[in-house]
Design a protein around this motif. Structure first.
Motif, short mmCIF file in Angstrom:
data_model
loop_
_atom_site.label_atom_id
_atom_site.label_comp_id
_atom_site.label_asym_id
_atom_site.label_seq_id
_atom_site.Cartn_x
_atom_site.Cartn_y
_atom_site.Cartn_z
N THR A 603 4.83 5.47 -4.54
CA THR A 603 3.62 5.46 -5.36
C THR A 603 3.45 6.72 -6.18
N GLY A 604 4.11 7.81 -5.77
CA GLY A 604 3.92 9.07 -6.47
C GLY A 604 2.81 9.90 -5.85
N PHE A 605 2.02 9.32 -4.94
CA PHE A 605 0.93 10.07 -4.30
C PHE A 605 1.46 10.84 -3.10
N VAL A 606 1.35 12.15 -3.16
CA VAL A 606 1.89 12.99 -2.08
C VAL A 606 1.21 12.65 -0.76
N ARG A 607 -0.07 12.35 -0.81
CA ARG A 607 -0.80 12.10 0.43
C ARG A 607 -0.31 10.81 1.09
N ALA A 610 2.77 11.73 2.87
CA ALA A 610 2.44 12.48 4.07
C ALA A 610 1.96 11.53 5.16
N VAL B 21 -4.49 17.00 5.64
CA VAL B 21 -3.41 16.73 4.65
C VAL B 21 -3.58 15.35 4.06
N ARG B 25 -7.94 16.18 -1.31
CA ARG B 25 -7.19 16.07 -2.56
C ARG B 25 -6.81 17.43 -3.11
N VAL B 91 -3.92 16.85 -5.81
CA VAL B 91 -2.56 16.31 -5.57
C VAL B 91 -2.46 14.88 -6.08
N ASP B 92 -3.55 14.15 -6.21
CA ASP B 92 -3.47 12.77 -6.71
C ASP B 92 -3.21 12.72 -8.20
N ALA B 94 -1.17 14.74 -9.76
CA ALA B 94 0.28 14.96 -9.97
C ALA B 94 1.07 13.82 -9.32
N SER B 95 0.93 12.61 -9.89
CA SER B 95 1.61 11.45 -9.27
C SER B 95 2.54 10.76 -10.27
#
Lengths: 629, 99
Positions: A603-607, A610, B21, B25, B91-92, B94-95
């Motif tokens: 998805t490109g979402f780092v979270r 994680a 984490v 955001r 962080v959302d 930068a997707s």
């Protein structure tokens, strides 16, 4: 005895062939003379070796030459070795002698052809391959020559491959030969598996210890090989079409030498066939069937070359029959092979001479009355004719009558059947050969006004005259004092036991002569006394129609092998597409599908990543916890 | 004092960090939560060293500190660069790196 001259027999024509092929158009001016000279020099070497042979006594006449170690694997060794014995020398002289005459003839016959040099290159290559075939000292060496002559035959049948039908004829000959070659390679494999050796001497030595079953298998496979190369039933269909090649080729390869290689193979393997009576009987039966088969086809053909080709098939049938009669027949098979080499080559050259004078017309219904225009061709062809139908004292009389006589003397139902077939074949031979001669040279003229029949140049008729002399004299020479039988005795070991003679030789000769006279008489009544129609009549009996279609041999092959073969390959194509391609495509599709499904997790979402890592770690720990619980 | 209590604290810290984490955001906060998880791990290491009576866990804790220091340097540099170019530390946002 060893001799280092043997290799030159093969090397000379091979050298000529290589030079002509490599030099290309540059050798157009002198190529034909060069090739003829090398063929003649090979003949010279053969004559020298023959004279040396004559000066030695019977048992140590054979000479060998070891060229190099060819295959050496573990305990299996094959040397590229040559062996010249009493049997080989007959062939060497026939191949190089008749071959040289046909080279000379071809200089004139092919003089207008732009590719004459290529033709001579192939001819020389054929001579070399055929010599390798008869000089090899093991089945493996023979096999190399065997394939070589097949290639030469293919190249020369399709020499005028600008005509699609000729190219097809070449392919047909090649495919039929391949079927036979398979038999030879299987025979070699069985021989290696059961006897551990493939050399003639080794097989001869170990043949006594092998089981009859193994020897019968080898014998039958060798017979399959012989049927392919020698145009015997059931692989005979290619020979008629092989006449697409230039006439000298028909004379040399498809009459005098290559097609007799099968007879050579059987006679050379006499130690196998003598120990395997079933295979030997099969050889005789195949020979008898083919001699009648060819003769019947010969009666119906209007194409002079195809009539002669059918006759060749039939005459080789006689040789195979002779070779299938065991120790008493081998020498006569070879004798008929040699005399046939003379008279059939002579007649083919005669046919070529007629075609040369008649603008390449091959239909005998368009000939007629040519004896006035081509006296030399008529005389030489006539002598060959008298030889083939077996009129004493010409060559065929001696050799063919011997085979008929030996066949009858086999005794019992076997003797009567085989002898009767051979006798009937003699009558039919007389009929169709008389038909050929009468339709071509006698009667009234039936050709176009445009044709100007004329005698061929000296370069063409001199070889014909020499071959005619051979057709007249060879039979007498070979039988005088049993010379050929005694000469071949060390190789084929004639049966010492005296067989009861069912029929005296004189009786057989008289019977055969009567049969011949009947055949000649019918042919004269039918073709000389009555007018020959220019167009083949259509309202003929069903038997004639079938004979004109080569006794349905092509229809049979097409219906039984070619159509089902096509169906089989079509089925295989479908299976290939569905199974093989399907499996490959399926794997690809599965990979792509899995990938595009899994892609949705990116998805490109780092979270989110994680989250997955965390869930994975928890899952892992849970798994460990469950396992260690 | 019962050494197991330190482990409970470590588990609590790690859970707080992990939830942080996943939930938060702001890149800086996410980063701090990662540090929290690392330190929870360190605390667990040291506790295990104490329980087992050897120094293995303490040695591992030093390693973790060194790695964490390096990570901070690289991570902060990346966050600052992203903030400079995008004017956002979420962080959302930068997707871009997806299918």
């Amino acid at each position: 005895m060893t001799s280092n001259l043997l290799v030159y027999l093969i090397a000379l024509p091979l050298f000529g062939s290589a030079i002509l092929m490599l030099a290309g158009r540059r050798s157009d001016k002198w190529g034909h003379l060069f090739a003829t000279a090398l063929s003649a020099s090979s003949f010279g070497v053969g004559l020298y070796l023959f004279s040396q042979m004559l000066s030695r006594s019977g048992s140590n006449r054979a000479v060998t030459q070891n060229l190099f170690s060819w295959i050496s694997v573990g305990t299996f060794h094959v040397n590229a070795g040559l062996m010249l014995d009493q049997l080989s020398i007959c062939f060497v002289l026939l191949i190089t002698g008749v071959g040289t005459l046909i080279h000379i003839y071809s200089i004139a016959y092919m003089s207008h052809d732009l590719d004459r040099r290529r033709f001579f290159a192939y001819l020389n290559f054929f001579i070399a391959a055929m010599l390798l075939l008869v000089l090899g000292d093991s089945y493996l060496n023979l096999y190399v020559g065997w394939e070589g002559v097949g290639l030469a035959s293919y190249l020369l049948i399709g020499f005028w491959n600008q005509k699609p039908t000729y190219a097809t004829a070449a392919k047909k000959a090649f495919v039929a030969n391949r079927v036979g070659d398979l038999g030879l390679s299987l025979a070699i494999m069985i021989s290696f598996a059961t006897l551990g050796t493939v050399s003639f001497a080794g097989v001869k030595e170990h043949a006594g210890q092998a089981s009859t079953g193994a020897l019968t298998a080898i014998g039958i496979m060798l017979l399959v090989a012989a049927t392919g190369k020698s145009a015997q039933f059931p692989l005979q269909a290619w020979l008629g079409d092989a006449m697409a090649g230039p006439t000298p080729v028909s004379a040399l390869i498809h009459a005098a030498t290559m097609v007799t290689a099968g007879v050579y193979l059987i006679v050379r393997s006499n130690f196998i066939f003598d120990a395997a009576p079933t295979a030997q009987l099969l050889v005789a039966i195949i020979g008898a069937i083919t001699l009648l088969f060819g003769a019947v086809i010969g009666m119906a053909k209007d194409d002079i070359k195809k009539a002669l080709a059918a006759s060749t098939m039939s005459q080789i049938g006689y040789m195979v029959l002779g070779a299938g009669l065991g120790p008493v027949g081998y020498a006569f098979a070879i004798m008929h092979l040699l005399t046939h080499g003379f008279f059939k080559a002579g007649m083919f050259l005669g046919a070529g001479s007629v075609m040369h004078g008649m603008d390449d017309e091959v239909n005998m219904r368009r000939y007629g009355g040519l004896r006035k225009f081509m006296p030399i061709t008529f005389a030489t062809f006539g002598l060959g004719y008298l030889a083939i139908i077996g009129v004493p004292p010409f060559a065929g009389f001696y050799s063919k009558d011997k085979i008929i006589e030996v066949a009858f003397n086999m005794g019992g139902i076997k003797g009567v059947t085989l002898g009767g077939a051979a006798m009937l074949g003699a009558a039919i031979t007389a009929f169709y050969m008389t038909r050929v001669v009468v339709m071509t040279f006698a009667g009234n003229k039936r050709w176009d006004e445009k044709a100007h029949p004329h005698e061929s140049p000296a370069l063409m008729w001199i070889p014909m005259v020499l071959l005619a002399v051979g057709s007249v004299a060879s039979g007498f020479i070979f039988t005088h004092g049993n010379s050929l039988v005694n000469w071949l005795a060390p190789v084929v070991a004639p049966n010492p036991e005296h067989r009861s003679e069912m029929l005296k030789p004189a009786v057989v000769s008289i019977m055969a002569l009567v049969a011949v006279l009947i055949g000649v008489g019918i042919a004269i009544m039918k073709y000389l006394r009555s007018q020959v129609p220019v167009v083949a009549p259509e309202n003929v009996s069903i038997f004639t129609k079938i004979a004109r279609r080569d006794l349905l041999q092509d229809d049979f092959n097409e219906a039984v092998f070619m159509r089902p073969g096509q169906k089989l390959t079509q089925g295989l194509v479908v299976a290939d597409k569905a199974l093989i391609d399907g499996a490959v495509r399926g794997v690809a599709r599965m990979t792509v599908g899995t990938g595009s499904t899994l892609r949705n997790t990116q998805t490109g979402f780092v979270r989110s990543y994680a989250m997955w890592i965390l869930l994975g770690a928890i899952g892992l720990i849970a798994a460990i916890w469950v396992v260690t619980l | 004092m019962n050494p197991a209590n330190y482990l409970y604290v470590a588990a609590l810290l790690f859970t707080i960090g992990a939830i942080g984490v996943v939930v938060r955001r702001n890149a800086i906060v996410v980063f701090m939560c990662i540090e929290l998880m690392l330190n929870a791990a360190n605390l667990a290491f040291v506790s295990f060293a104490r329980i087992n009576g050897n120094l293995d866990g303490q040695v591992m804790a030093f390693f973790t500190m060194v790695v964490a220091a390096c990570e901070v340097v690289v991570g902060l540099a990346i966050i600052v660069t992203i903030y400079r170019s995008r004017r956002s530390a979420s962080v959302d946002d930068a997707s871009l790196l997806k299918r």
